[in-house]
Scaffold this active site. Structure first.
Site, PDB file in Angstrom:
ATOM      1  N   LYS A   4       0.808  -1.138   0.027  1.00  0.00           N
ATOM      2  CA  LYS A   4       0.162  -0.130  -0.013  1.00  0.00           C
ATOM      3  C   LYS A   4       1.100   1.082   0.148  1.00  0.00           C
ATOM      4  CE  LYS A   4      -0.463  -0.231   5.065  1.00  0.00           C
ATOM      5  NZ  LYS A   4      -1.371  -0.511   6.153  1.00  0.00           N
ATOM      6  N   TYR A  55      16.713  29.866   9.661  1.00  0.00           N
ATOM      7  CA  TYR A  55      15.338  30.789  10.187  1.00  0.00           C
ATOM      8  C   TYR A  55      15.385  30.363  11.748  1.00  0.00           C
ATOM      9  CZ  TYR A  55      13.578  30.937   5.592  1.00  0.00           C
ATOM     10  OH  TYR A  55      13.274  31.271   4.102  1.00  0.00           O
TER      11      TYR A  55
HETATM   12  C1  LIG Z   1      -0.678  -1.606   6.519  1.00  0.00           C
HETATM   13  C2  LIG Z   1      -1.315  -2.896   7.122  1.00  0.00           C
HETATM   14  C3  LIG Z   1      -0.242  -4.020   7.651  1.00  0.00           C
HETATM   15  C4  LIG Z   1       1.119  -3.940   7.499  1.00  0.00           C
HETATM   16  O1  LIG Z   1       1.267  -3.309   8.817  1.00  0.00           O
HETATM   17  P1  LIG Z   1       2.954  -3.169   9.107  1.00  0.00           P
HETATM   18  O2  LIG Z   1       2.983  -2.724  10.401  1.00  0.00           O
HETATM   19  O3  LIG Z   1       3.540  -2.212   7.962  1.00  0.00           O
HETATM   20  O4  LIG Z   1       3.504  -4.685   9.062  1.00  0.00           O
HETATM   21  C5  LIG Z   1      -0.919  -5.161   8.029  1.00  0.00           C
HETATM   22  N1  LIG Z   1      -2.251  -5.430   7.726  1.00  0.00           N
HETATM   23  C6  LIG Z   1      -3.205  -4.317   7.371  1.00  0.00           C
HETATM   24  C7  LIG Z   1      -4.690  -4.526   7.590  1.00  0.00           C
HETATM   25  C8  LIG Z   1      -2.750  -3.196   7.085  1.00  0.00           C
HETATM   26  O5  LIG Z   1      -3.581  -2.087   6.690  1.00  0.00           O
END
Ligand SMILES: *Cc1c(COP(=O)(O)O)cnc(C)c1O
Length: 369
Positions: free
Chosen positions: A35, A256
């Site tokens: 994702k 800054y």
């Molecule tokens: C993003 C996600 C994961 C992976 O999580 P990590 O902490 O990056 O391993 C697993 N299950 C779901 C439903 C997620 O949205």
């Protein structure tokens, strides 16, 4: 010449981290979570290194289409399921498996016309209170789904809120078991933290695991454990160069707000990297950075296009010297992304996802670098 900032993806490190996942859960199939454009790395850039995964999971339908365009014919799971009815047409056309987390999604599916019934992952909310059916409402949802001709197979899904911390997973696992113990279907429970930290409690419990951050070489439970503790390798490097130099005297300030004040003579390098590149503006004086592979510190505030670094530990550094914001220097020295994230009060996840579109990625060398 383009501005000298660029990012690099390391396919060999992705392969190494996937092998770590396999070793940690030898009996489970692996969803590689890609994702957010593969946690900022680029789906196309990580695909070859991760294609030995059993499936890919993500939540954006356009990203699922990109995976199919890479000729991936294996499973793809939409972790948040469909957002509107016509998304189901794409699921039918591309053979996407999808989460079902609310009654509205069951309504949409019940109204969907399809030749091929869908594989769905029914999600339970055991207390995270984002998506999913509460334990009390889960069985009713399962019975409704099970009666639909649009459904081929129902798998069971759950997400732990505290797998990375002291609260652990036991209470959530009990809630899940109490409702699902006599239901058929494959199970998927673990994210990276659950997989690495609770392997014993979860042994034999998962048909599929869902590792994300471990694949990208950052520790899910930093700072309790580092990426090195878990034997993970960094998969992304953000590099730049020194484009300016200043010689400060005691009392001189930088940047800054004049927030950094030199205590004595100090050589400062100005680096082509700022918050518009995705470097967090919250980083404070002292944030680690590598110059020519040597660890030093950022000083003063992060501006839109520049940061300033202390060159005292690197006397040989000058105009054009290599700067590593996170990842691997050409010398082989590593600056863990988690160390930088901590200085900004955030996590490695956010940094890798936030590399700005204006930062070019180096083309991959060969297919498996
Ligand atoms: C993003 C996600 C994961 C992976 O999580 P990590 O902490 O990056 O391993 C697993 N299950 C779901 C439903 C997620 O949205």
């Amino acid at each position: 010449m383009p501005r000298p900032i660029f990012a690099t993806v390391h396919p060999a490190a992705l392969g190494h981290n996937l092998a770590r996942v396999r070793a940690a859960t030898p009996d489970a199939r692996v969803w590689a979570i890609v994702k957010a454009n593969a946690y900022g790395h680029g789906i196309e850039r990580v695909f070859d290194a991760l294609r030995s995964a059993d499936g890919f999971a993500l939540l954006d339908l356009a990203e699922a289409q990109r995976l199919r365009a890479l000729d991936w014919r294996g499973p793809i799971l939409l972790l948040e399921g469909c957002f509107e009815a016509r998304d189901l047409e794409l699921c039918s056309r591309l053979g996407l498996w999808h989460a079902i987390h609310c009654n509205e999604q069951i309504d949409m599916l019940a109204a969907h016309k399809t030749q091929l019934p869908h594989r769905v992952f029914l999600k339970m909310n055991t207390g995270m209170n984002r998506l999913g059916f509460t334990p009390e409402r889960f069985r009713a949802a399962w019975i409704r789904l099970n009666a639909l001709p649009q459904v081929e197979e129902i798998s069971l899904m759950q997400h732990f809120p505290d797998a990375d911390g002291p609260k652990g997973i036991s209470a959530h696992l009990r809630a899940f078991d109490a409702v699902t113990h006599d239901l058929p279907g494959e199970r998927t429970l673990s994210n990276s933290a659950a997989m690495l930290r609770h392997g014993r409690e979860l042994a034999g419990r998962s048909d599929w695991v869902r590792p994300g951050i471990v694949l990208y070489g950052s520790a899910p439970d930093f700072p309790e454990h580092s990426a090195q503790d878990w034997d993970l390798k960094p998969t992304m490097t953000l590099s730049s160069r020194i484009i300016g130099m200043q010689h400060l005297l005691a009392g001189d300030t930088v940047g800054y707000g004049s927030s950094f004040v030199a205590e004595g003579p100090l050589r400062i390098g100005v680096v082509a990297c700022g918050y518009a590149d995705g470097y967090p503006r919250h980083c404070i004086t002292g944030t680690p950075v590598l110059v020519n592979g040597v660890k030093t510190r950022m000083v003063g505030r992060v501006s839109m296009d520049m940061i300033t670094v202390d060159l005292s530990p690197v006397p040989g550094a000058g105009m054009g010297s290599e700067v590593t914001l996170w990842g691997c220097a050409s010398t082989g020295a590593v600056l863990p992304i988690d160390d930088v994230a901590r200085s900004a009060g955030t996590v490695g996840y956010e940094l890798m996802c936030a590399v700005a579109p204006r930062v070019p990625f180096m083309p991959l060398a060969g297919t498996l670098g």
